[in-house]
Write a protein that holds these residues in place. Structure first.
Motif: not given
Length: 202
Positions: A171-192
């Motif tokens: 992600l070096r030099g990324f320019d703009g809007v960045l949305q990132l959901n990272q999950i390691a596991g079970s039964g999780n909910a994430t949102e951007n």
């Protein structure tokens, strides 16, 4: 403009006595990785869904509108038919190498390793003549998006490991809007959620 998404996952496949040894090992460990030069230098609307495991739900929704009285919105409902999923002993979700280096625009990334997870990224952008409008707390908290991770209990084995990460080279030099959901596991909910409305040029 309205973008509607419905994600429906079926029942997890059952293990049988004919499974190979390597097949059985796949239930012990899940791994997702974005690596190398993946999407390096990419520009525009970038959407990535990557999952390893059972019954994971993912959606990336972008809605944009332009006009005198333009309006953009996103609604999403993510459901599963079953909550019977495997919870692996080891789960990792990582971004490494030169992935997305020098990229730009809107990047929405969902990365899941495990079972029964729900991930969502949503972007709405409006270019309208009525001017800049600030979203109220009530609007930001409104239930336009519903994601359910179910109710199955998580792994409690002390030997279980969960790891997520973004390496320094990615992600070096990324320019703009960045949305990132990272999950390691079970039964999780994430949102951007990202929403913007700006006045157009007369």
């Amino acid at each position: 403009m309205l973008v509607v998404a419905l994600a429906l996952a079926g029942s997890a496949h059952a293990q049988s006595g004919t499974d190979s040894y390597s097949g059985m090992l796949s239930y012990l460990s899940t791994d997702t990785r974005i690596d190398g030069g993946a999407l390096a230098g990419a520009n525009g609307s970038i959407k990535v869904n990557q999952a390893a495991g059972d019954l994971n739900l993912q959606a990336n929704l972008h809605s944009m509108a332009n006009g005198g009285h333009a309006s953009a919105s996103v609604r999403s409902l993510q459901q599963r038919q079953s909550n019977l999923f495997n919870s692996p002993m080891q789960a990792t979700a990582t971004i490494g190498g030169n992935a997305l280096a020098g990229a730009g625009g809107i990047a929405s990334i969902n990365q899941a390793s495990g079972g029964g997870n729900a991930e969502l990224n949503s972007v709405t952008a409006t270019l309208a003549a009525q001017g800049i409008r600030e979203a109220s707390d009530e609007a930001m908290a409104s239930s336009e998006v519903l994601a359910s991770a179910g109710g199955q209990s998580t792994v409690t084995d002390p030997r279980a490991t969960r790891r997520v990460g973004v390496e320094a080279s990615a992600l070096r030099g990324f320019d703009g809007v960045l949305q990132l959901n990272q999950i390691a596991g079970s039964g999780n909910a994430t949102e951007n959620r990202f929403s913007i409305s700006v006045q157009g040029t007369p």
